[in-house]
Design an enzyme around this catalytic site. Structure first.
Site, PDB file in Angstrom:
ATOM      1  N   ARG A 106      76.400 -12.782 -32.936  1.00 44.62           N
ATOM      2  CA  ARG A 106      77.119 -13.899 -33.565  1.00 44.62           C
ATOM      3  C   ARG A 106      76.599 -15.180 -32.925  1.00 44.62           C
ATOM      4  O   ARG A 106      76.737 -15.366 -31.720  1.00 44.62           O
ATOM      5  CB  ARG A 106      78.625 -13.766 -33.360  1.00 44.62           C
ATOM      6  CG  ARG A 106      79.372 -15.064 -33.639  1.00 44.62           C
ATOM      7  CD  ARG A 106      80.861 -14.928 -33.687  1.00 44.62           C
ATOM      8  NE  ARG A 106      81.280 -14.230 -34.878  1.00 44.62           N
ATOM      9  CZ  ARG A 106      82.536 -14.249 -35.347  1.00 44.62           C
ATOM     10  NH1 ARG A 106      83.466 -14.931 -34.718  1.00 44.62           N
ATOM     11  NH2 ARG A 106      82.847 -13.583 -36.437  1.00 44.62           N
ATOM     12  N   HIS A 133      78.149 -14.552 -43.404  1.00 45.23           N
ATOM     13  CA  HIS A 133      79.029 -13.630 -42.663  1.00 45.23           C
ATOM     14  C   HIS A 133      79.145 -12.316 -43.461  1.00 45.23           C
ATOM     15  O   HIS A 133      80.189 -12.004 -44.011  1.00 45.23           O
ATOM     16  CB  HIS A 133      80.401 -14.297 -42.490  1.00 45.23           C
ATOM     17  CG  HIS A 133      81.271 -13.673 -41.453  1.00 45.23           C
ATOM     18  ND1 HIS A 133      80.868 -12.628 -40.645  1.00 45.23           N
ATOM     19  CD2 HIS A 133      82.560 -13.947 -41.076  1.00 45.23           C
ATOM     20  CE1 HIS A 133      81.855 -12.295 -39.828  1.00 45.23           C
ATOM     21  NE2 HIS A 133      82.885 -13.071 -40.070  1.00 45.23           N
ATOM     22  N   GLN A 136      81.949  -9.600 -42.871  1.00 39.75           N
ATOM     23  CA  GLN A 136      83.261  -9.983 -43.376  1.00 39.75           C
ATOM     24  C   GLN A 136      83.398  -9.635 -44.855  1.00 39.75           C
ATOM     25  O   GLN A 136      84.400  -9.046 -45.276  1.00 39.75           O
ATOM     26  CB  GLN A 136      83.457 -11.499 -43.183  1.00 39.75           C
ATOM     27  CG  GLN A 136      84.782 -12.006 -43.723  1.00 39.75           C
ATOM     28  CD  GLN A 136      85.958 -11.426 -42.962  1.00 39.75           C
ATOM     29  OE1 GLN A 136      85.992 -11.501 -41.745  1.00 39.75           O
ATOM     30  NE2 GLN A 136      86.917 -10.841 -43.665  1.00 39.75           N
ATOM     31  N   ASP A 222      89.120 -20.004 -46.451  1.00 38.13           N
ATOM     32  CA  ASP A 222      88.701 -19.902 -45.053  1.00 38.13           C
ATOM     33  C   ASP A 222      89.046 -21.229 -44.382  1.00 38.13           C
ATOM     34  O   ASP A 222      89.406 -22.200 -45.061  1.00 38.13           O
ATOM     35  CB  ASP A 222      87.178 -19.623 -45.007  1.00 38.13           C
ATOM     36  CG  ASP A 222      86.650 -19.422 -43.591  1.00 38.13           C
ATOM     37  OD1 ASP A 222      87.461 -19.188 -42.665  1.00 38.13           O
ATOM     38  OD2 ASP A 222      85.421 -19.516 -43.396  1.00 38.13           O
ATOM     39  N   CYS A 262      89.651 -14.588 -44.278  1.00 38.19           N
ATOM     40  CA  CYS A 262      88.920 -13.828 -43.254  1.00 38.19           C
ATOM     41  C   CYS A 262      89.575 -13.945 -41.883  1.00 38.19           C
ATOM     42  O   CYS A 262      89.347 -13.111 -41.022  1.00 38.19           O
ATOM     43  CB  CYS A 262      87.470 -14.279 -43.210  1.00 38.19           C
ATOM     44  SG  CYS A 262      87.265 -16.028 -42.880  1.00 38.19           S
ATOM     45  N   ARG A 290      87.725  -4.560 -41.412  1.00 42.70           N
ATOM     46  CA  ARG A 290      86.521  -4.906 -40.653  1.00 42.70           C
ATOM     47  C   ARG A 290      86.047  -3.696 -39.847  1.00 42.70           C
ATOM     48  O   ARG A 290      84.865  -3.416 -39.761  1.00 42.70           O
ATOM     49  CB  ARG A 290      86.798  -6.082 -39.692  1.00 42.70           C
ATOM     50  CG  ARG A 290      87.031  -7.426 -40.362  1.00 42.70           C
ATOM     51  CD  ARG A 290      85.776  -7.964 -41.045  1.00 42.70           C
ATOM     52  NE  ARG A 290      84.634  -8.067 -40.166  1.00 42.70           N
ATOM     53  CZ  ARG A 290      84.366  -9.099 -39.360  1.00 42.70           C
ATOM     54  NH1 ARG A 290      85.151 -10.140 -39.366  1.00 42.70           N
ATOM     55  NH2 ARG A 290      83.290  -9.105 -38.584  1.00 42.70           N
TER      56      ARG A 290
HETATM   57  N1  NVA Z   1      83.861 -20.105 -41.384  1.00 43.43           N
HETATM   58  C1  NVA Z   1      84.451 -19.644 -40.149  1.00 43.43           C
HETATM   59  C2  NVA Z   1      84.591 -18.166 -40.182  1.00 43.43           C
HETATM   60  C3  NVA Z   1      85.256 -17.591 -38.968  1.00 43.43           C
HETATM   61  C4  NVA Z   1      85.378 -16.097 -39.047  1.00 43.43           C
HETATM   62  C5  NVA Z   1      83.596 -20.078 -38.973  1.00 43.43           C
HETATM   63  O1  NVA Z   1      82.362 -20.023 -39.065  1.00 43.43           O
HETATM   64  O2  NVA Z   1      84.160 -20.528 -37.965  1.00 43.43           O
HETATM   65  N1   CP Z   2      86.896 -13.065 -39.512  1.00 44.97           N
HETATM   66  C1   CP Z   2      86.251 -13.035 -38.330  1.00 44.97           C
HETATM   67  O1   CP Z   2      85.034 -12.897 -38.244  1.00 44.97           O
HETATM   68  O2   CP Z   2      87.087 -13.134 -37.260  1.00 44.97           O
HETATM   69  P1   CP Z   2      86.643 -13.390 -35.754  1.00 44.97           P
HETATM   70  O3   CP Z   2      86.064 -14.780 -35.702  1.00 44.97           O
HETATM   71  O4   CP Z   2      87.905 -13.252 -34.983  1.00 44.97           O
HETATM   72  O5   CP Z   2      85.625 -12.374 -35.357  1.00 44.97           O
END
Ligand code: NVA
Ligand code: CP
Length: 303
Positions: A106, A133, A136, A222, A262, A290
């Site tokens: 990540r 993502h 997800q 989101d 998500c 997930r």
């Molecule tokens: N769009 C959000 C998703 C988190 C799971 C982010 O990138 O922070």
């Molecule tokens: N939805 C998601 O990816 O959650 P986290 O950021 O907690 O991993």
């Protein structure tokens, strides 16, 4: 391998059959979670999990997922790795592949994940980048499939920031053909890189949240401020205010609509509390999924 791919980086890379195959395998893992025979499918396998951003669901679902399949996960915070002090992505990858069987990462730049995948011979899984993502959306598709028993003839409304999660929904709609309407203000719209090349008749981009919500099977949103976007938070929140999923917007959707997010969520921003905590919301089933989706991806890539 998933088809010819050693990695899981973007839904764009997979066929409809490969994506639905993963969703069905995830459903199978869910059904057989308590069965002993699934507990040794990845016996002895080690997954390294690099995190340059925070995570609750991704970290815990991958770590428990690999454990439940008989392997182990190693949490690698980027700050603690030499990666955080300038060691290159490819040197990091070459070292890790001497120890472990797959890497979940990540991070911010999508190009770093592509570079890592090119550098190493072991599978690389995208656990979220600024661009997309995919893990997800796989879990989201499982959640939808459980409810509707199909991934076709559906209208999905993605209402809010045109971010990484929106991009993965677009790739999913391009592959699977369900109707997707993405509603965002111009200042938070999906990247031109996607809209300019997206000629699929089943995908619409609009600035009108009501157009997206009307007759939708799925209302999805989101956060308005994704990780790494904190600097422009105030302007984003202002621009996105009319895009909150609330009772007014939800009244336009199908009577049996499903609300998905998500997570993490900000009640009072992208969604009102009565909707996210209401009877149409499946956010915790979605979060659980997930785990099952991650198991499907790891099994396919690491077995
Ligand atoms: N769009 C959000 C998703 C988190 C799971 C982010 O990138 O922070
Ligand atoms: N939805 C998601 O990816 O959650 P986290 O950021 O907690 O991993």
């Amino acid at each position: 391998m998933i088809g010819e791919k050693k990695d899981f980086i973007s839904l764009e890379d997979f066929t409809a059959a490969e994506i639905t195959g993963l969703v069905k395998l995830a459903a199978d893992f869910k059904k057989h979670r308590q069965q002993k025979k699934t507990r040794s499918l990845l016996a002895g396998k080690k997954l390294g999990m690099i995190f340059a951003k925070n995570s609750t669901r991704t970290r815990v679902s991958f770590e428990t997922g690999i454990y439940e399949l008989g392997g182990m996960g190693i949490f690698l915070s980027q700050n603690d790795l030499q990666l955080g002090r300038g060691e290159t992505v490819s040197d990091t990858g070459h070292v890790l592949e001497r120890y472990i069987d797959a890497i979940m990462i990540r991070t911010h730049a999508h190009s770093d994940v592509l570079e890592l995948a090119r550098a190493v011979s072991i599978p690389v899984i995208n656990g979220l980048t600024d661009w997309c993502h995919p893990c997800q959306i796989l879990a989201d598709l499982l959640t939808v499939w459980e409810q509707r028993k199909t991934l076709k003839n559906l209208k999905v409304a993605y209402i809010g920031d045109g971010n990484n999660v929106a991009n993965s929904w677009i790739y999913a709609a391009q592959k699977l053909g369900f109707s997707l309407c993405v509603a965002s203000p111009a200042s938070c719209a999906v990247s031109d890189k996607i809209t300019d090349s997206c000629h699929n008749k089943n995908i619409r981009f609009t600035e009108d949240p009501e157009e997206a919500a009307r007759d939708a099977d799925i209302l999805y949103t989101d956060v308005w401020v994704s990780m790494g976007q904190e600097a422009g938070a105030e302007e984003r929140i202002k621009a996105l205010e009319p895009y909150q999923i609330n009772a007014g917007l939800a009244s336009l959707a199908k009577k049996d609509y499903i609300f998905l997010h998500c997570l993490p969520a900000h009640r009072g921003q992208e969604v009102s509390a009565d909707i996210i905590d209401g009877p149409h919301s499946l956010i915790f089933a979605q979060a659980e999924n997930r785990l099952h989706a991650q198991k499907a991806v790891m099994y396919r890539l690491m077995k």
